[in-house]
Write an enzyme that holds these catalytic residues in place. Structure first.
Site, PDB file in Angstrom:
ATOM      1  N   LYS A  87      66.493  49.430  54.195  1.00 56.46           N
ATOM      2  CA  LYS A  87      67.635  48.742  54.795  1.00 56.46           C
ATOM      3  C   LYS A  87      68.882  49.021  53.950  1.00 56.46           C
ATOM      4  O   LYS A  87      68.897  48.772  52.744  1.00 56.46           O
ATOM      5  CB  LYS A  87      67.323  47.242  54.831  1.00 56.46           C
ATOM      6  CG  LYS A  87      68.059  46.472  55.880  1.00 56.46           C
ATOM      7  CD  LYS A  87      67.475  45.067  55.965  1.00 56.46           C
ATOM      8  CE  LYS A  87      68.161  44.211  56.963  1.00 56.46           C
ATOM      9  NZ  LYS A  87      67.687  42.823  56.889  1.00 56.46           N
TER      10      LYS A  87
HETATM   11  C1  E4P Z   1      68.907  40.923  59.473  1.00 55.63           C
HETATM   12  O1  E4P Z   1      68.112  41.786  59.202  1.00 55.63           O
HETATM   13  C2  E4P Z   1      69.211  39.781  58.628  1.00 55.63           C
HETATM   14  O2  E4P Z   1      68.154  39.617  57.723  1.00 55.63           O
HETATM   15  C3  E4P Z   1      69.314  38.495  59.360  1.00 55.63           C
HETATM   16  O3  E4P Z   1      69.008  38.633  60.739  1.00 55.63           O
HETATM   17  C4  E4P Z   1      70.510  37.692  59.068  1.00 55.63           C
HETATM   18  O4  E4P Z   1      70.409  36.467  59.761  1.00 55.63           O
HETATM   19  P1  E4P Z   1      71.261  35.181  59.362  1.00 55.63           P
HETATM   20  O5  E4P Z   1      72.643  35.391  59.862  1.00 55.63           O
HETATM   21  O6  E4P Z   1      70.581  34.069  60.099  1.00 55.63           O
HETATM   22  O7  E4P Z   1      71.200  35.065  57.873  1.00 55.63           O
END
Ligand code: E4P
Length: 215
Positions: A87
């Site tokens: 990522k």
């Molecule tokens: C995406 O991969 C992120 O980990 C995640 O969806 C972020 O979500 P949040 O806005 O609820 O922290």
């Protein structure tokens, strides 16, 4: 549409996997910290533990912000397990790293995407997944779902194979709308997946059937 769970909590990942509808996991440094996973060795071990529970892709995020650092970290993460997807944040160095990994056959998830232009760059660089954060856009009075619609149109126009991974999904209607738009994947908390199960008429109907079965 694929369902990923957005957590580093092993019990929740196992519960979702046991439901039989889980296609993968996304994590981020905040989610790892929430589970109290500290230190490089423990973090790497935790990713492997997640891979042992699920059969699909597991996104593991780099914390470097320079190209060389991302490459070093990403290569180490990818070497951990065949299910790992590296990522990478949507910054200039990140785009370069995605291109590098794409040429090396290492799969990537471009994260922190908040505009169609960013999504276009991620696809051009060869990202496996792009993660538009719809809930965080909603939080600032912007329509997160319309971003998913825009990206779908752009990717379909040019046949980009990058999968749209709708992230920061907060509730069941986000999931349903993403499915209608044609997002390839949603990643969300277990609570949002579990909420899809619920309908009061199901509960009433089942109670009636069970009562009638006793007659
Ligand atoms: C995406 O991969 C992120 O980990 C995640 O969806 C972020 O979500 P949040 O806005 O609820 O922290």
């Amino acid at each position: 549409m694929k369902f990923f769970i957005d957590t580093a909590n092993l019990a929740q990942i196992k519960e979702a996997q046991d439901m039989g509808v889980l296609d993968g996991v996304t994590t981020n440094p905040s989610l790892m910290a929430k589970e109290g996973i500290k230190g490089q060795d423990n973090i790497l071990k935790h990713y492997v533990d997640i891979c042992k529970i699920v059969t699909g892709d597991v996104s593991a995020e780099v914390i470097s912000t320079d190209f060389e650092g991302m490459v070093k970290e990403g290569e180490a993460l990818a070497a951990l397990h065949s299910q790992i997807v590296v990522k990478i944040p949507m910054i200039k160095e990140g785009v370069k790293a995605i291109k590098y990994f794409s040429e090396k056959g290492i799969r990537t998830n471009c994260t922190l995407v908040f505009s169609a232009g960013q999504a276009l760059l991620a696809a051009k660089a060869g990202a496996t997944y792009v993660s538009p954060f719809i809930g965080r856009l909603d939080d600032v009075s912007t329509d997160g779902l319309s971003l998913i619609e825009d990206i779908r149109v752009i990717y379909d126009n040019f046949g980009y194979e990058t999968e749209i991974l709708a992230a920061s999904v907060r509730h069941p209607m986000h999931i349903i709308e993403c499915a209608k738009i044609g997002a390839d994947v949603v990643t969300c908390p277990l609570s949002a997946i579990a909420a899809l199960l619920k309908h009061p008429l199901t509960d009433i109907g089942l109670a009636q059937f069970l009562a009638d079965a006793k007659k």
